[in-house]
Write a protein that holds these residues in place. Structure first.
Motif, PDB file in Angstrom:
ATOM      1  N   SER A 315     -97.199  26.273 -42.895  1.00  0.00           N
ATOM      2  CA  SER A 315     -96.696  27.706 -42.532  1.00  0.00           C
ATOM      3  C   SER A 315     -97.274  28.077 -40.986  1.00  0.00           C
ATOM      4  O   SER A 315     -96.770  29.028 -40.620  1.00  0.00           O
ATOM      5  CB  SER A 315     -96.918  28.804 -43.526  1.00  0.00           C
ATOM      6  OG  SER A 315     -98.277  28.803 -43.913  1.00  0.00           O
ATOM      7  N   HIS A 329     -89.278  34.146 -36.775  1.00  0.00           N
ATOM      8  CA  HIS A 329     -88.710  32.905 -37.327  1.00  0.00           C
ATOM      9  C   HIS A 329     -89.353  32.427 -38.721  1.00  0.00           C
ATOM     10  O   HIS A 329     -88.410  31.639 -39.142  1.00  0.00           O
ATOM     11  CB  HIS A 329     -88.977  31.757 -36.151  1.00  0.00           C
ATOM     12  CG  HIS A 329     -88.600  32.423 -34.809  1.00  0.00           C
ATOM     13  ND1 HIS A 329     -87.572  32.477 -34.555  1.00  0.00           N
ATOM     14  CD2 HIS A 329     -89.377  32.739 -33.844  1.00  0.00           C
ATOM     15  CE1 HIS A 329     -87.445  32.876 -33.311  1.00  0.00           C
ATOM     16  NE2 HIS A 329     -88.468  33.073 -32.822  1.00  0.00           N
ATOM     17  N   LEU A 330     -90.488  32.931 -39.215  1.00  0.00           N
ATOM     18  CA  LEU A 330     -90.717  32.251 -40.501  1.00  0.00           C
ATOM     19  C   LEU A 330     -90.249  33.128 -41.765  1.00  0.00           C
ATOM     20  O   LEU A 330     -90.324  34.568 -41.531  1.00  0.00           O
ATOM     21  CB  LEU A 330     -92.365  32.459 -40.501  1.00  0.00           C
ATOM     22  CG  LEU A 330     -92.967  31.836 -41.745  1.00  0.00           C
ATOM     23  CD1 LEU A 330     -92.788  30.597 -42.067  1.00  0.00           C
ATOM     24  CD2 LEU A 330     -94.625  32.401 -42.134  1.00  0.00           C
ATOM     25  N   LYS A 331     -89.419  32.233 -42.452  1.00  0.00           N
ATOM     26  CA  LYS A 331     -88.750  33.019 -43.500  1.00  0.00           C
ATOM     27  C   LYS A 331     -89.608  32.746 -45.015  1.00  0.00           C
ATOM     28  O   LYS A 331     -90.034  31.557 -44.968  1.00  0.00           O
ATOM     29  CB  LYS A 331     -87.533  32.549 -43.653  1.00  0.00           C
ATOM     30  CG  LYS A 331     -86.628  32.740 -42.410  1.00  0.00           C
ATOM     31  CD  LYS A 331     -86.621  34.254 -42.082  1.00  0.00           C
ATOM     32  CE  LYS A 331     -86.028  34.419 -40.567  1.00  0.00           C
ATOM     33  NZ  LYS A 331     -85.850  35.681 -40.165  1.00  0.00           N
ATOM     34  N   GLN A 332     -89.769  33.503 -45.917  1.00  0.00           N
ATOM     35  CA  GLN A 332     -90.466  33.025 -47.129  1.00  0.00           C
ATOM     36  C   GLN A 332     -89.737  32.053 -48.041  1.00  0.00           C
ATOM     37  O   GLN A 332     -90.302  31.322 -48.435  1.00  0.00           O
ATOM     38  CB  GLN A 332     -90.363  34.407 -48.006  1.00  0.00           C
ATOM     39  CG  GLN A 332     -91.195  34.170 -49.294  1.00  0.00           C
ATOM     40  CD  GLN A 332     -91.195  35.488 -50.105  1.00  0.00           C
ATOM     41  OE1 GLN A 332     -90.436  36.566 -49.668  1.00  0.00           O
ATOM     42  NE2 GLN A 332     -91.992  35.612 -51.213  1.00  0.00           N
ATOM     43  N   ASP A 333     -88.456  31.666 -48.016  1.00  0.00           N
ATOM     44  CA  ASP A 333     -87.919  30.950 -48.689  1.00  0.00           C
ATOM     45  C   ASP A 333     -87.948  29.384 -48.038  1.00  0.00           C
ATOM     46  O   ASP A 333     -87.567  28.317 -48.572  1.00  0.00           O
ATOM     47  CB  ASP A 333     -86.255  31.025 -48.889  1.00  0.00           C
ATOM     48  CG  ASP A 333     -85.705  31.288 -47.520  1.00  0.00           C
ATOM     49  OD1 ASP A 333     -86.250  30.982 -46.565  1.00  0.00           O
ATOM     50  OD2 ASP A 333     -84.320  31.664 -47.533  1.00  0.00           O
ATOM     51  N   SER A 334     -88.730  29.558 -46.696  1.00  0.00           N
ATOM     52  CA  SER A 334     -88.938  28.000 -46.137  1.00  0.00           C
ATOM     53  C   SER A 334     -90.139  27.338 -46.797  1.00  0.00           C
ATOM     54  O   SER A 334     -90.450  26.425 -46.745  1.00  0.00           O
ATOM     55  CB  SER A 334     -89.049  28.008 -44.856  1.00  0.00           C
ATOM     56  OG  SER A 334     -90.413  28.628 -44.198  1.00  0.00           O
ATOM     57  N   LEU A 335     -91.157  28.100 -47.534  1.00  0.00           N
ATOM     58  CA  LEU A 335     -92.207  27.673 -47.991  1.00  0.00           C
ATOM     59  C   LEU A 335     -92.095  26.803 -49.174  1.00  0.00           C
ATOM     60  O   LEU A 335     -92.879  25.814 -49.454  1.00  0.00           O
ATOM     61  CB  LEU A 335     -93.353  29.059 -48.646  1.00  0.00           C
ATOM     62  CG  LEU A 335     -93.590  29.916 -47.638  1.00  0.00           C
ATOM     63  CD1 LEU A 335     -94.670  30.877 -48.432  1.00  0.00           C
ATOM     64  CD2 LEU A 335     -94.491  29.116 -46.456  1.00  0.00           C
ATOM     65  N   ASP A 336     -91.113  26.736 -50.074  1.00  0.00           N
ATOM     66  CA  ASP A 336     -90.959  25.735 -50.928  1.00  0.00           C
ATOM     67  C   ASP A 336     -90.830  24.455 -50.663  1.00  0.00           C
ATOM     68  O   ASP A 336     -91.396  23.363 -50.936  1.00  0.00           O
ATOM     69  CB  ASP A 336     -89.730  25.942 -51.953  1.00  0.00           C
ATOM     70  CG  ASP A 336     -90.022  27.504 -53.002  1.00  0.00           C
ATOM     71  OD1 ASP A 336     -91.260  27.531 -52.919  1.00  0.00           O
ATOM     72  OD2 ASP A 336     -89.023  28.082 -53.371  1.00  0.00           O
ATOM     73  N   GLY A 337     -89.887  24.230 -49.350  1.00  0.00           N
ATOM     74  CA  GLY A 337     -89.799  23.067 -48.779  1.00  0.00           C
ATOM     75  C   GLY A 337     -90.996  22.372 -48.188  1.00  0.00           C
ATOM     76  O   GLY A 337     -91.286  21.262 -48.277  1.00  0.00           O
ATOM     77  N   LEU A 338     -92.026  23.468 -47.547  1.00  0.00           N
ATOM     78  CA  LEU A 338     -93.257  22.735 -47.032  1.00  0.00           C
ATOM     79  C   LEU A 338     -94.324  22.339 -48.178  1.00  0.00           C
ATOM     80  O   LEU A 338     -94.811  21.345 -47.991  1.00  0.00           O
ATOM     81  CB  LEU A 338     -93.807  24.067 -46.550  1.00  0.00           C
ATOM     82  CG  LEU A 338     -93.163  24.403 -45.002  1.00  0.00           C
ATOM     83  CD1 LEU A 338     -93.872  26.053 -44.550  1.00  0.00           C
ATOM     84  CD2 LEU A 338     -93.109  23.564 -44.045  1.00  0.00           C
ATOM     85  N   GLU A 370    -100.813  26.103 -50.176  1.00  0.00           N
ATOM     86  CA  GLU A 370    -100.762  24.790 -49.354  1.00  0.00           C
ATOM     87  C   GLU A 370    -102.129  24.185 -48.890  1.00  0.00           C
ATOM     88  O   GLU A 370    -101.957  23.020 -48.458  1.00  0.00           O
ATOM     89  CB  GLU A 370    -100.292  25.153 -47.729  1.00  0.00           C
ATOM     90  CG  GLU A 370     -98.623  26.027 -47.625  1.00  0.00           C
ATOM     91  CD  GLU A 370     -98.635  26.368 -46.335  1.00  0.00           C
ATOM     92  OE1 GLU A 370     -98.072  25.629 -45.571  1.00  0.00           O
ATOM     93  OE2 GLU A 370     -98.671  27.672 -46.179  1.00  0.00           O
TER      94      GLU A 370
END
Length: 440
Positions: A315, A329-338, A370
């Motif tokens: 993140s 630009h940072l979206k909460q739903d991107s965390l799972d992929g990270l 993370e």
């Protein structure tokens, strides 16, 4: 007022097209030489709006403003509350013309809520609450929930640090730049980490001769501090996998031709031109610089490594201070992929660690999922690894770096001898969910 329209255009490019702040500025001002004298104020207005956009969205939410009207009003409030370098009278007149008298009448009373003792956050929002902190320090509520796992004090001090732009830190290459010359230059302040200097000058980095000539490069003090702790020597080999140019260049500069060095990236080598240039300039033939997926490394790594450094995508909360549009630009739903990518990288790199070698896991972020929990899950499945050290660096500490790192040592005998998880007592490590719930 030209500054207002230029600022609106840039904000729309950032929000609607996902363009990064610096790129949006460059696009606008490279196309028309005549407007370049306005760049400083436009950058200031836009940057200020972005650094407080959660507050402005809250204050203007019920005013029925269209997109352009909203951006105009937010820019006006940004100048009134924070920037204060553009004529408020001229800007108010331009905003009034754009939104109309009726809507401007709703916005105008907000202009009086700035000043030395600002009152722009309503009294019914308790000072010190997460809602207050979100508005005051421009951080989404979902991020505050993540940071609160480190305790309120760490969260609050990090917020106070993050709201202000950071001074760039630069790595001086003593192989081509005299140390005394750097330290006698008042624009460069020595830090606690040898070779890292905080830049205090007014000249943009892109125009600095030492940066343009490659004698200095941007690098976080925390990266070098971590790498310095675990230096290895010939005949050992090191392997770093990650797309962070600062880390890649640090290993090239600090090791030179003293060991076998493998550098792997998941994207194109064309995205790391400066790394390739540094390797070529130093005429290094011991560096294996390649692009490959993390599960396809066998063709590039021919023997197990004494030091393996994993730097997965994260993140990147460390970038907040450099990028006013970070939370756009940072979206909460991107965390799972990270999270899944981080777990996969640890699994993919584990086989490449030599017996009694070290695996260093480094993410430039502040998120237990993370960091600590990712390592905990890895250790549960890999009893041959033992946790030597883990540490969370906060942005307010002396290294001015937000990062988590863990150092794992590999000893196959551990898998046979101990019921613990990676050398940690299970009761001490705790289950992630229970631990998180307890800290909340």
């Amino acid at each position: 007022m030209q500054e207002l329209q230029l600022s609106i255009d840039i904000l729309k490019d950032i929000h609607e097209n996902g363009t990064l702040f610096n790129e949006a500025l460059k696009k606008k001002f490279q196309t028309d030489v005549s407007i370049r004298p306005l760049r400083k104020d436009v950058a200031g207005l836009v940057g200020c709006e972005l650094r407080h956009d959660i507050l402005f969205a809250f204050l203007l939410k019920d005013f029925g403003l269209g997109d352009d009207e909203y951006f105009a009003a937010a820019l006006l409030l940004g100048d009134a509350y924070f920037y204060k370098r553009v004529s408020l009278e001229a800007l108010s007149s331009a905003v009034k013309e754009l939104v109309g008298e009726e809507k401007f009448a709703k916005v105008e009373p907000l202009l009086d809520k700035g000043g030395e003792n600002p009152t722009y956050i309503p009294d019914d929002i308790k000072q010190g609450s997460v809602e207050y902190l979100s508005l005051r320090y421009n951080t989404p509520l979902w991020v505050l929930k993540i940071w609160n796992h480190f305790g309120y004090g760490n969260m609050y001090k990090s917020l106070r640090k993050n709201i202000r732009p950071s001074a760039p830190s630069l790595r001086a290459r003593y192989s081509v730049l005299d140390k005394e010359v750097v330290e006698n230059n008042p624009d460069f302040i020595k830090t606690a980490i040898e070779g890292i200097y905080a830049y205090q000058g007014k000249e943009p980095l892109r125009k600095l001769d030492w940066v343009r000539s490659g004698k200095m490069f941007v690098e976080k003090a925390g990266i070098k501090a971590i790498f310095d702790q675990y230096k290895i020597s010939e005949p050992m080999e090191a392997f770093l996998y990650g797309n962070n140019d600062q880390a890649l260049k640090e290993l090239v500069e600090s090791y030179g031709d003293s060991i076998g060095l493998n550098l792997g990236v998941s994207d194109s080598l064309d995205s790391h031109v400066e790394v390739s240039r540094l390797i070529k300039e130093k005429d290094l033939h011991n560096v294996n610089f390649f692009s490959a997926a993390s599960d396809a490394l066998e063709a590039y790594i021919t023997r197990q490594q004494d030091l393996v450094i994993a730097m997965p995508a994260s993140s990147e909360f460390d970038s907040i201070r450099e990028n006013p549009d970070f939370f756009v630009h940072l979206k909460q739903d991107s965390l799972d992929g990270l999270l899944s990518g981080q777990a996969k990288l640890l699994e993919d790199l584990a086989p490449h660690v030599a017996e009694h070698g070290k695996l260093v896991y480094l993410v430039l972020t502040m998120n237990k999922k993370e960091g600590h929990y990712a390592v905990f899950e890895f250790l549960k499945n890999h009893p041959e690894f033992k946790l030597e050290k883990e540490e969370q660096l906060f942005p307010y500490n002396g290294l001015d770096t937000t990062a988590y790192y863990a150092v794992l040592s590999k000893d196959p005998d551990l898998a046979k001898a101990s019921p613990s998880v990676g050398g940690l007592d299970i009761a001490e490590a705790g289950e992630p969910c229970a631990c998180a719930a307890k800290e909340e």
